[in-house]
Enzyme design. Structure first.
Site, PDB file in Angstrom:
ATOM      1  N   ARG A   1       0.804  -1.237   0.000  1.00  0.00           N
ATOM      2  CA  ARG A   1       0.000   0.000   0.000  1.00  0.00           C
ATOM      3  C   ARG A   1       0.835   1.284   0.000  1.00  0.00           C
ATOM      4  O   ARG A   1       0.358   2.343   0.386  1.00  0.00           O
ATOM      5  CB  ARG A   1      -0.993   0.008   1.168  1.00  0.00           C
ATOM      6  CG  ARG A   1      -1.999  -1.135   1.106  1.00  0.00           C
ATOM      7  CD  ARG A   1      -3.074  -0.983   2.170  1.00  0.00           C
ATOM      8  NE  ARG A   1      -4.065  -2.047   2.050  1.00  0.00           N
ATOM      9  CZ  ARG A   1      -3.983  -3.219   2.667  1.00  0.00           C
ATOM     10  NH1 ARG A   1      -2.938  -3.482   3.464  1.00  0.00           N
ATOM     11  NH2 ARG A   1      -4.914  -4.125   2.513  1.00  0.00           N
ATOM     12  N   LYS A  38       2.736  10.876 -11.516  1.00  0.00           N
ATOM     13  CA  LYS A  38       1.873  10.018 -12.319  1.00  0.00           C
ATOM     14  C   LYS A  38       2.591   8.692 -12.561  1.00  0.00           C
ATOM     15  O   LYS A  38       3.703   8.666 -13.086  1.00  0.00           O
ATOM     16  CB  LYS A  38       1.541  10.657 -13.665  1.00  0.00           C
ATOM     17  CG  LYS A  38       0.390  11.626 -13.649  1.00  0.00           C
ATOM     18  CD  LYS A  38       0.052  11.986 -15.091  1.00  0.00           C
ATOM     19  CE  LYS A  38      -1.127  12.917 -15.185  1.00  0.00           C
ATOM     20  NZ  LYS A  38      -1.438  13.239 -16.596  1.00  0.00           N
ATOM     21  N   LYS A  84       6.457  22.345 -14.817  1.00  0.00           N
ATOM     22  CA  LYS A  84       5.658  21.238 -14.311  1.00  0.00           C
ATOM     23  C   LYS A  84       5.515  21.312 -12.795  1.00  0.00           C
ATOM     24  O   LYS A  84       4.434  21.034 -12.259  1.00  0.00           O
ATOM     25  CB  LYS A  84       6.256  19.892 -14.725  1.00  0.00           C
ATOM     26  CG  LYS A  84       5.338  18.730 -14.369  1.00  0.00           C
ATOM     27  CD  LYS A  84       5.581  17.498 -15.181  1.00  0.00           C
ATOM     28  CE  LYS A  84       4.468  16.478 -14.970  1.00  0.00           C
ATOM     29  NZ  LYS A  84       4.692  15.238 -15.742  1.00  0.00           N
ATOM     30  N   ARG A 108      -3.638  21.014 -14.483  1.00  0.00           N
ATOM     31  CA  ARG A 108      -2.618  20.030 -14.854  1.00  0.00           C
ATOM     32  C   ARG A 108      -2.967  19.304 -16.144  1.00  0.00           C
ATOM     33  O   ARG A 108      -2.075  18.821 -16.856  1.00  0.00           O
ATOM     34  CB  ARG A 108      -2.407  19.028 -13.715  1.00  0.00           C
ATOM     35  CG  ARG A 108      -1.270  18.044 -14.010  1.00  0.00           C
ATOM     36  CD  ARG A 108      -0.878  17.207 -12.819  1.00  0.00           C
ATOM     37  NE  ARG A 108       0.179  16.283 -13.174  1.00  0.00           N
ATOM     38  CZ  ARG A 108       0.802  15.457 -12.339  1.00  0.00           C
ATOM     39  NH1 ARG A 108       0.460  15.450 -11.053  1.00  0.00           N
ATOM     40  NH2 ARG A 108       1.750  14.645 -12.750  1.00  0.00           N
TER      41      ARG A 108
END
Length: 379
Positions: A134, A156, A240, A254
């Protein structure tokens, strides 16, 4: 020891924690030394616990693995997972290989995963880190221009599905990002160009002055002038970092960073992952998005021609392969930006000014897709 090219440094601010982006250039002597690897020294303060798994691929491992692994092994329990190289391996099978390596060593929540490679390795390592027990610590060491300026920053992570790119994943932030510019010296020319597509993207959506800077400096970047490349990496990472600080989970601004990606993902999915490089598909996607922006009345024909010129200068394609219009629309329907059944696209109001919108005539989108539906661009 390598020192940061930019002493002011960069920091990404997120809800979970802040982390640095370190941009360095290592000497050839240091690159060949497994005893005093500056790469290892830079990341050591960000390793938690004593367990380390380095995830890399068959192309990168012979180049940089030994110089990273040997010094780390003096202080940590270090194991390695070497995956096949290519976008076609960005899947659940590869993720399971990472899990298998972790489980075989009885690694626990104190482990740090290190992604040593390009965007594919970074995305998969991050997803494994987000999901193993997790969530565990991980560090990004991007070795391609595309991953240095884009995919390694912002958290990401994920893998592809047969019906859509990056459809399975999680947001999971690294502890630090180390962009070692000297790794670009071993980058194939085609991969360098693919990275330049993401650099050009930032200029088109955020900074028209940066576009002019790129037009003047692209020849030096393509000649692997590391100082110029380092400046471009710094600028893109700052753009970014600023966006991620405002919108970590891509609920708003974004999404603009995906300019060209909805069109580009159609190409990657349709043609088979790995046949077109991500940056190549994005380059064509940006042209298609620009053509739609022109049809709406936002860009001029001169603007579109300028975009095509700079992409061509970077040795990038500007026309897609032949894809049936309805097939393209169906693939777009799987895009993560689709909302309430409506395709939303990032378009340009002007050079340097992007907007996420579904407020366009569907026939205009069909016109853009049909322009190239019977002509094929070879890669």
């Amino acid at each position: 020891m390598a020192t940061p090219l930019f002493h002011d440094g960069l920091t990404v601010h997120t809800h979970s924690h802040d982390y640095p982006i370190v941009i360095t250039e290592q000497s050839s002597t240091e690159q060949n030394s497994t005893e005093q690897s500056a790469m290892a020294q830079q990341i050591m303060p960000y390793i938690t616990g004593r367990q380390v798994l380095i995830v890399t691929n068959e192309t990168i491992a012979p180049l940089y693995l030994a110089a990273l692994e040997a010094p780390l092994a003096k202080q940590f329990i270090v194991k390695v997972c070497i995956l096949p190289d290519g976008e076609q391996y960005k899947n659940q099978t590869s993720i399971n290989q990472i899990y298998d390596a972790l489980m075989a060593e009885h690694f626990n929540r104190d482990v740090t995963l290190i992604a040593l490679g390009g965007g594919v390795i970074g995305d998969m390592t991050g997803f494994a880190a987000a999901s193993f027990m997790r969530g565990v610590n991980f560090i990004q060491i991007p070795t391609t221009l595309l991953s240095q300026v884009d995919s390694s920053v912002g958290g990401k992570t994920g893998i592809n599905h047969a019906q859509g790119k990056n459809m399975i994943g999680a947001f999971w932030q690294p502890q630090m990002v180390l962009a070692e510019m000297s790794t670009l010296k071993t980058l194939p020319a085609r991969e360098l160009s693919a990275g330049l597509a993401e650099v050009i993207k930032y200029a088109l959506i955020m900074d028209a002055e940066f576009l002019t800077w790129l037009e003047h400096n692209l020849p030096a970047m393509m000649a692997l002038d590391l100082a110029v490349l380092g400046e471009a990496v710094k600028r893109c990472c700052q753009y970014k970092a600023d966006v991620v600080a405002q919108d970590e989970r891509e609920s708003g601004v974004r999404a603009l960073l995906n300019f060209g990606h909805t069109f580009g993902h159609v190409i990657e999915t349709h043609e088979g992952y790995g046949n077109w490089l991500h940056g190549e598909a994005v380059a064509v996607g940006m042209v298609q998005a620009a053509e739609l922006s022109q049809k709406i009345g936002w860009l001029t024909s001169e603007d579109v021609a300028r975009i095509k010129r700079i992409l061509t200068l970077a040795n990038l394609p500007i026309a897609p392969p032949a894809i049936d219009v309805q097939t393209a629309l169906d693939l777009m329907g799987h895009d993560k930006k689709v909302k309430h059944g409506q395709i939303r696209l990032i378009l340009l109001k002007s050079l340097g000014d992007a907007v996420l919108t579904n407020d366009f005539d569907a026939e205009l989108l069909t016109d853009v897709l049909s322009q190239h539906s019977s002509s094929e661009r070879q890669i």
